[in-house]
Design an enzyme around this catalytic site. Structure first.
Site, PDB file in Angstrom:
ATOM      1  N   GLY A  69       0.822  -1.196   0.000  1.00 16.89           N
ATOM      2  CA  GLY A  69       0.000   0.000   0.000  1.00 16.89           C
ATOM      3  C   GLY A  69       0.857   1.247   0.000  1.00 16.89           C
ATOM      4  N   GLY A 118       0.487  -5.132   0.755  1.00 15.21           N
ATOM      5  CA  GLY A 118      -0.696  -5.014  -0.079  1.00 15.21           C
ATOM      6  C   GLY A 118      -0.576  -5.747  -1.402  1.00 15.21           C
ATOM      7  CD  GLU A 141       2.245  -6.327   6.362  1.00 13.73           C
ATOM      8  OE1 GLU A 141       1.670  -6.161   5.277  1.00 13.73           O
ATOM      9  OE2 GLU A 141       2.931  -7.347   6.608  1.00 13.73           O
ATOM     10  CG  ASP A 149      -2.858  -5.136   6.248  1.00 13.26           C
ATOM     11  OD1 ASP A 149      -1.762  -5.527   5.812  1.00 13.26           O
ATOM     12  OD2 ASP A 149      -3.354  -4.048   5.909  1.00 13.26           O
TER      13      ASP A 149
END
Length: 281
Positions: A69, A118, A141, A149
């Site tokens: 992301g 992501g 992360e 996530d």
């Protein structure tokens, strides 16, 4: 071929293949909110289109499919007081990841080069996940004080033995052989054959599935370095808590075990504790 390209996303149909190319090569195709909504709109458009039988996701440039992301943009939103916009990004991103996992048509992803965070959300839940000799996959992360996530904790939980806990807590990187061993990828295709695979997806007719077509270009990867470490990883990461994992790593003779303990101790204690619990849940 039809083409409806946005500044950071190319959406078009190649025969019966609906193709979406992430087009931010200078940012290793990091996805922002507009890209997420653009991909979701393409999937919605093609869901009931009888002329589109396969969806292909890939990335522009030589460096990678998707670095994750757009963390820089999210940080700027939060610091400017617009946390709601950042939360909107995550809601849209997670919905897209679920849509890929549940899509009624085969989704093929070329996870060439860097595919992290992501990028795993886009690639990891697809029907056919293609890696190359250049692929580097990770859920990193914990390196920024966050936790895996985009459905990453579920993918990690399916990995053999304790590899999911190891990869999630440390944020470690997998090559193609590791990714296939850990269940994050399906097929290794040389980077210079991806164009041929794309052409085959367009031209080969039923009853061949995209998986069968991809296997025509498959090369057996070399030994997985991750698999070679599994004995000490399974032993150490079977401990109940992060401090106990570190203690077991320190007690091992393998140099990589001690190095892994060093990595964990340099990370956010909250991030690694939550990650361990998430994967186990």
């Amino acid at each position: 071929m039809t083409n409806a390209a946005a500044s950071s996303l190319q959406v078009r149909t190649d025969g019966s293949v609906g193709r979406v190319t992430l087009d931010r090569p200078r940012a290793i195709n990091a996805v922002d909110h507009d890209m997420i909504t653009g991909i979701a709109a393409a999937l919605a458009q093609w869901r009931d289109d009888p002329d589109v039988r396969i969806v292909l996701l890939d990335g522009a440039g030589e460096r990678g499919f998707c670095a994750g992301g757009d963390v820089r943009g999210l940080r700027e939103q939060v610091l400017s007081g617009d946390a709601a916009a950042a939360m909107g990004f995550f809601r849209a991103e997670y919905a897209l990841n679920a849509a890929i996992a549940e899509y009624p048509k085969p989704v093929v992803v070329f996870a060439d080069g860097i595919t992290m965070g992501g990028g795993i959300g886009l690639a990891g839940h697809a029907a056919v996940r293609v890696v190359t000799e250049r692929s580097q996959l990770a859920m990193p992360e914990t390196r920024i004080g966050f936790t895996p996530d985009v459905g990453g904790s579920w993918l990690l939980a399916q990995a053999p033995g304790r590899l999911g806990e190891y990869l999630g807590v440390t944020g470690g990187t997998m090559d193609a052989a590791d990714a296939i061993h850990a269940g994050f990828a399906d097929v290794l295709v040389p980077a210079d054959r991806l164009g041929d695979l794309h052409h085959a997806l367009i031209t080969r007719a039923d009853p061949q599935t995209p998986t069968e077509i991809a296997m025509l270009f498959d090369e057996t990867p070399g030994p997985s370095g991750l698999a070679a470490k599994q004995v000490w990883i399974d032993d150490a990461f079977a401990a109940d808590t992060v401090p106990e994992i570190v203690a077991r790593l320190r007690a091992r003779d393998e140099p990589d075990a001690a190095a892994t303990a060093d990595v964990i101790e340099a990370l956010s204690p909250v991030a690694v504790t939550v990650t361990l619990a998430a994967v186990r849940a």
